[in-house]
Design an enzyme around this catalytic site. Structure first.
Site, PDB file in Angstrom:
ATOM      1  N   GLY A 184     -87.772  -8.246  25.827  1.00 25.95           N
ATOM      2  CA  GLY A 184     -89.103  -8.035  25.244  1.00 25.95           C
ATOM      3  C   GLY A 184     -89.588  -6.611  25.501  1.00 25.95           C
ATOM      4  O   GLY A 184     -90.085  -5.928  24.595  1.00 25.95           O
TER       5      GLY A 184
ATOM      6  N   GLU B 245     -87.995 -23.467  31.323  1.00 22.32           N
ATOM      7  CA  GLU B 245     -89.387 -22.978  31.244  1.00 22.32           C
ATOM      8  C   GLU B 245     -89.626 -22.149  29.975  1.00 22.32           C
ATOM      9  O   GLU B 245     -90.764 -21.941  29.567  1.00 22.32           O
ATOM     10  CB  GLU B 245     -89.728 -22.115  32.472  1.00 22.32           C
ATOM     11  CG  GLU B 245     -89.868 -22.896  33.782  1.00 22.32           C
ATOM     12  CD  GLU B 245     -88.531 -23.374  34.361  1.00 22.32           C
ATOM     13  OE1 GLU B 245     -87.499 -22.699  34.151  1.00 22.32           O
ATOM     14  OE2 GLU B 245     -88.519 -24.462  34.994  1.00 22.32           O
ATOM     15  N   ASN B 246     -88.535 -21.672  29.351  1.00 18.38           N
ATOM     16  CA  ASN B 246     -88.703 -20.802  28.168  1.00 18.38           C
ATOM     17  C   ASN B 246     -89.276 -21.518  26.941  1.00 18.38           C
ATOM     18  O   ASN B 246     -89.713 -20.874  25.986  1.00 18.38           O
ATOM     19  CB  ASN B 246     -87.376 -20.124  27.787  1.00 18.38           C
ATOM     20  CG  ASN B 246     -86.971 -19.017  28.740  1.00 18.38           C
ATOM     21  OD1 ASN B 246     -85.798 -18.730  28.920  1.00 18.38           O
ATOM     22  ND2 ASN B 246     -87.948 -18.374  29.359  1.00 18.38           N
ATOM     23  N   TRP B 247     -89.339 -22.872  26.981  1.00 19.48           N
ATOM     24  CA  TRP B 247     -89.957 -23.603  25.860  1.00 19.48           C
ATOM     25  C   TRP B 247     -91.433 -23.244  25.720  1.00 19.48           C
ATOM     26  O   TRP B 247     -92.038 -23.480  24.685  1.00 19.48           O
ATOM     27  CB  TRP B 247     -89.827 -25.116  26.051  1.00 19.48           C
ATOM     28  CG  TRP B 247     -88.410 -25.625  26.036  1.00 19.48           C
ATOM     29  CD1 TRP B 247     -87.696 -26.074  27.100  1.00 19.48           C
ATOM     30  CD2 TRP B 247     -87.530 -25.747  24.895  1.00 19.48           C
ATOM     31  NE1 TRP B 247     -86.430 -26.454  26.696  1.00 19.48           N
ATOM     32  CE2 TRP B 247     -86.311 -26.270  25.351  1.00 19.48           C
ATOM     33  CE3 TRP B 247     -87.661 -25.452  23.526  1.00 19.48           C
ATOM     34  CZ2 TRP B 247     -85.227 -26.508  24.509  1.00 19.48           C
ATOM     35  CZ3 TRP B 247     -86.579 -25.699  22.682  1.00 19.48           C
ATOM     36  CH2 TRP B 247     -85.388 -26.219  23.172  1.00 19.48           C
TER      37      TRP B 247
ATOM     38  N   ARG C 131     -92.727 -20.442  25.473  1.00 14.40           N
ATOM     39  CA  ARG C 131     -92.915 -19.221  24.661  1.00 14.40           C
ATOM     40  C   ARG C 131     -93.375 -19.580  23.244  1.00 14.40           C
ATOM     41  O   ARG C 131     -93.230 -20.719  22.815  1.00 14.40           O
ATOM     42  CB  ARG C 131     -91.601 -18.439  24.603  1.00 14.40           C
ATOM     43  CG  ARG C 131     -91.259 -17.911  25.965  1.00 14.40           C
ATOM     44  CD  ARG C 131     -90.097 -16.982  25.925  1.00 14.40           C
ATOM     45  NE  ARG C 131     -89.893 -16.456  27.259  1.00 14.40           N
ATOM     46  CZ  ARG C 131     -89.366 -15.276  27.534  1.00 14.40           C
ATOM     47  NH1 ARG C 131     -88.958 -14.493  26.562  1.00 14.40           N
ATOM     48  NH2 ARG C 131     -89.225 -14.873  28.778  1.00 14.40           N
TER      49      ARG C 131
ATOM     50  N   ASP D   3     -82.574 -10.058  31.626  1.00 12.32           N
ATOM     51  CA  ASP D   3     -84.039  -9.948  31.491  1.00 12.32           C
ATOM     52  C   ASP D   3     -84.404  -8.583  30.914  1.00 12.32           C
ATOM     53  O   ASP D   3     -83.702  -7.587  31.152  1.00 12.32           O
ATOM     54  CB  ASP D   3     -84.663 -10.133  32.887  1.00 12.32           C
ATOM     55  CG  ASP D   3     -86.121 -10.529  32.799  1.00 12.32           C
ATOM     56  OD1 ASP D   3     -86.654 -10.658  31.681  1.00 12.32           O
ATOM     57  OD2 ASP D   3     -86.741 -10.693  33.870  1.00 12.32           O
TER      58      ASP D   3
ATOM     59  N   HIS E 127     -84.358  -9.519  21.633  1.00 17.10           N
ATOM     60  CA  HIS E 127     -83.420 -10.623  21.894  1.00 17.10           C
ATOM     61  C   HIS E 127     -82.136 -10.436  21.073  1.00 17.10           C
ATOM     62  O   HIS E 127     -81.042 -10.729  21.537  1.00 17.10           O
ATOM     63  CB  HIS E 127     -84.061 -11.970  21.540  1.00 17.10           C
ATOM     64  CG  HIS E 127     -85.193 -12.344  22.454  1.00 17.10           C
ATOM     65  ND1 HIS E 127     -85.118 -12.200  23.814  1.00 17.10           N
ATOM     66  CD2 HIS E 127     -86.430 -12.841  22.199  1.00 17.10           C
ATOM     67  CE1 HIS E 127     -86.252 -12.601  24.372  1.00 17.10           C
ATOM     68  NE2 HIS E 127     -87.070 -12.984  23.414  1.00 17.10           N
TER      69      HIS E 127
ATOM     70  N   ARG F 106     -79.448  -9.284  38.185  1.00 16.12           N
ATOM     71  CA  ARG F 106     -80.648  -9.483  37.366  1.00 16.12           C
ATOM     72  C   ARG F 106     -81.111  -8.129  36.868  1.00 16.12           C
ATOM     73  O   ARG F 106     -81.267  -7.192  37.660  1.00 16.12           O
ATOM     74  CB  ARG F 106     -81.769 -10.181  38.134  1.00 16.12           C
ATOM     75  CG  ARG F 106     -82.982 -10.412  37.230  1.00 16.12           C
ATOM     76  CD  ARG F 106     -84.014 -11.349  37.768  1.00 16.12           C
ATOM     77  NE  ARG F 106     -85.002 -11.644  36.732  1.00 16.12           N
ATOM     78  CZ  ARG F 106     -85.737 -12.730  36.653  1.00 16.12           C
ATOM     79  NH1 ARG F 106     -85.615 -13.663  37.570  1.00 16.12           N
ATOM     80  NH2 ARG F 106     -86.615 -12.905  35.677  1.00 16.12           N
TER      81      ARG F 106
ATOM     82  N   TRP G 189     -87.754  -4.005  26.135  1.00 16.70           N
ATOM     83  CA  TRP G 189     -86.892  -3.080  25.395  1.00 16.70           C
ATOM     84  C   TRP G 189     -87.448  -2.903  23.981  1.00 16.70           C
ATOM     85  O   TRP G 189     -87.544  -1.788  23.470  1.00 16.70           O
ATOM     86  CB  TRP G 189     -85.469  -3.646  25.335  1.00 16.70           C
ATOM     87  CG  TRP G 189     -84.463  -2.764  24.665  1.00 16.70           C
ATOM     88  CD1 TRP G 189     -83.652  -1.847  25.267  1.00 16.70           C
ATOM     89  CD2 TRP G 189     -84.154  -2.724  23.262  1.00 16.70           C
ATOM     90  NE1 TRP G 189     -82.855  -1.233  24.323  1.00 16.70           N
ATOM     91  CE2 TRP G 189     -83.144  -1.755  23.077  1.00 16.70           C
ATOM     92  CE3 TRP G 189     -84.632  -3.408  22.147  1.00 16.70           C
ATOM     93  CZ2 TRP G 189     -82.607  -1.455  21.835  1.00 16.70           C
ATOM     94  CZ3 TRP G 189     -84.099  -3.107  20.896  1.00 16.70           C
ATOM     95  CH2 TRP G 189     -83.097  -2.127  20.752  1.00 16.70           C
TER      96      TRP G 189
ATOM     97  N   SER H 179     -85.923 -17.349  39.443  1.00 11.22           N
ATOM     98  CA  SER H 179     -86.394 -18.084  38.253  1.00 11.22           C
ATOM     99  C   SER H 179     -85.613 -19.381  38.001  1.00 11.22           C
ATOM    100  O   SER H 179     -85.155 -19.636  36.880  1.00 11.22           O
ATOM    101  CB  SER H 179     -86.335 -17.188  37.011  1.00 11.22           C
ATOM    102  OG  SER H 179     -87.085 -16.029  37.201  1.00 11.22           O
TER     103      SER H 179
HETATM  104  C1  FPP Z   1     -85.550 -12.643  29.024  1.00  7.64           C
HETATM  105  O1  FPP Z   1     -86.114 -11.446  28.567  1.00  7.64           O
HETATM  106  C2  FPP Z   1     -84.526 -13.036  28.096  1.00  7.64           C
HETATM  107  C3  FPP Z   1     -84.454 -14.255  27.486  1.00  7.64           C
HETATM  108  C4  FPP Z   1     -85.387 -15.354  27.757  1.00  7.64           C
HETATM  109  C5  FPP Z   1     -83.406 -14.522  26.497  1.00  7.64           C
HETATM  110  C6  FPP Z   1     -82.082 -13.976  26.837  1.00  7.64           C
HETATM  111  C7  FPP Z   1     -81.183 -14.147  25.693  1.00  7.64           C
HETATM  112  C8  FPP Z   1     -80.284 -13.231  25.292  1.00  7.64           C
HETATM  113  C9  FPP Z   1     -80.059 -11.959  25.991  1.00  7.64           C
HETATM  114  C10 FPP Z   1     -79.399 -13.491  24.141  1.00  7.64           C
HETATM  115  C11 FPP Z   1     -78.600 -14.716  24.367  1.00  7.64           C
HETATM  116  C12 FPP Z   1     -77.410 -14.700  23.563  1.00  7.64           C
HETATM  117  C13 FPP Z   1     -76.678 -15.779  23.286  1.00  7.64           C
HETATM  118  C14 FPP Z   1     -75.404 -15.586  22.601  1.00  7.64           C
HETATM  119  C15 FPP Z   1     -77.086 -17.152  23.607  1.00  7.64           C
HETATM  120  P1  FPP Z   1     -87.655 -11.421  28.234  1.00  7.64           P
HETATM  121  O2  FPP Z   1     -87.859 -11.831  26.827  1.00  7.64           O
HETATM  122  O3  FPP Z   1     -88.402 -12.253  29.222  1.00  7.64           O
HETATM  123  O4  FPP Z   1     -87.999  -9.911  28.424  1.00  7.64           O
HETATM  124  P2  FPP Z   1     -89.352  -9.315  28.970  1.00  7.64           P
HETATM  125  O5  FPP Z   1     -89.492  -9.756  30.401  1.00  7.64           O
HETATM  126  O6  FPP Z   1     -89.163  -7.841  28.845  1.00  7.64           O
HETATM  127  O7  FPP Z   1     -90.457  -9.831  28.091  1.00  7.64           O
END
Ligand code: FPP
Length: 261
Positions: A41, A85-87, A89, A38, A55, A206, A43, A214
């Site tokens: 975004g 749930e990520n759909w 986005r 996690d 990402h 996490r 970062w 989650s």
């Molecule tokens: C959550 O961070 C992260 C994700 C939903 C995607 C995680 C995916 C990767 C790290 C890459 C996957 C790599 C492969 C090879 C499949 P967030 O976007 O929710 O971060 P935020 O909470 O800071 O917004």
């Protein structure tokens, strides 16, 4: 001069990492580590970059952590890459995330073979875009005979629906007369989960300061040790992984029993 300084610093860090890994010999290493990656975004936001850049950096970090986990002798590493749930986005972000397995698995495949790592996946494969499915299926096929660490991606994964599906399969078998109601046990539920071939996670990590599950491996995490860090996933490096494992080694796992049993 600057180059020399940079080289010296990274050389020192590398030696330090090597020493830390060597120190682990003889210590208990978690067989299965599960990670909720996690903070991509945030970062990116901190650097005034688009979320997808976070990402992409997160994907690059998967390589680093895979290598490190493999080096310390972890048997299975499960990474939560996309939840059901990520759909929700934005479409462009989802499309970008769905391209990452392809990029990662294509470029990393020769090294995965060299390291004897096998790719696995948990989650609903059928509703992934075709190009994502093809990339994952190809990597699973090409690495299927590898006998080392399992690198397991949770992609389009949701734990509650996984449990519902396991129960439905068991009820169907009971209706078909293949088993009785008494045959529905913790073990039979476990063997009908997508993780049936893996040991339960010993350690859950996490990143990014969020302290929740989650909808991730709710059944499998019943006795898992949890480790949370404020570090954002792209910044979570080998030393962070070793910090988590070192802390794990100090925990006293009792599984509901008493100390020393
Ligand atoms: C959550 O961070 C992260 C994700 C939903 C995607 C995680 C995916 C990767 C790290 C890459 C996957 C790599 C492969 C090879 C499949 P967030 O976007 O929710 O971060 P935020 O909470 O800071 O917004």
């Amino acid at each position: 001069m600057l180059n020399k300084l940079v080289w010296r610093k990274s050389d020192k860090q590398n030696r330090n990492l090597q020493e830390r890994i060597s120190d682990m010999t003889g210590e208990i290493v978690p067989k299965h580590i599960a990670i909720i990656m996690d903070g991509n975004g945030r970062w990116a936001k901190k650097r005034a970059m688009p979320r997808v850049a976070g990402h992409h950096e997160g994907m690059k970090n998967v390589r680093k952590i895979t290598r490190a986990a493999n080096r310390i002798g972890v048997q299975a590493l499960t990474l939560y890459a996309f939840s059901t749930e990520n759909w929700k986005r934005p479409k462009l972000e989802v499309e970008f995330l769905m391209r990452l397995p392809e990029e990662f698995l294509t470029s990393f495949l020769p090294e995965l073979m060299e390291l004897n790592i096998r790719i696995a996946m948990i989650g609903e494969m059928d509703s992934l875009p075709e190009h994502t499915q093809n990339a994952v299926k190809k990597a699973m096929k090409e690495t299927e005979k590898n006998t080392g660490m399992v690198l397991n991606f949770a992609l389009n994964y949701g734990s509650r629906s996984e449990i519902v599906s396991a129960v439905q399969q068991l009820v169907q078998k009971a209706q078909d007369g293949e088993l009785t109601v008494e045959d529905i046990t913790e073990d039979s539920i476990s063997t009908h989960l997508m993780t049936s071939e893996l040991p339960e996670p010993d350690l859950l990590i996490r990143t990014s300061g969020e302290i929740r599950l989650s909808n991730f491996m709710l059944w499998q995490l019943a006795y898992t040790e949890f480790w949370f860090t404020d570090t954002l996933w792209p910044d979570f490096d080998e030393h962070s992984l070793l910090d988590a494992v070192n802390d794990y080694q100090k925990r006293n796992r009792r599984y509901g029993g008493l100390k020393g049993e």
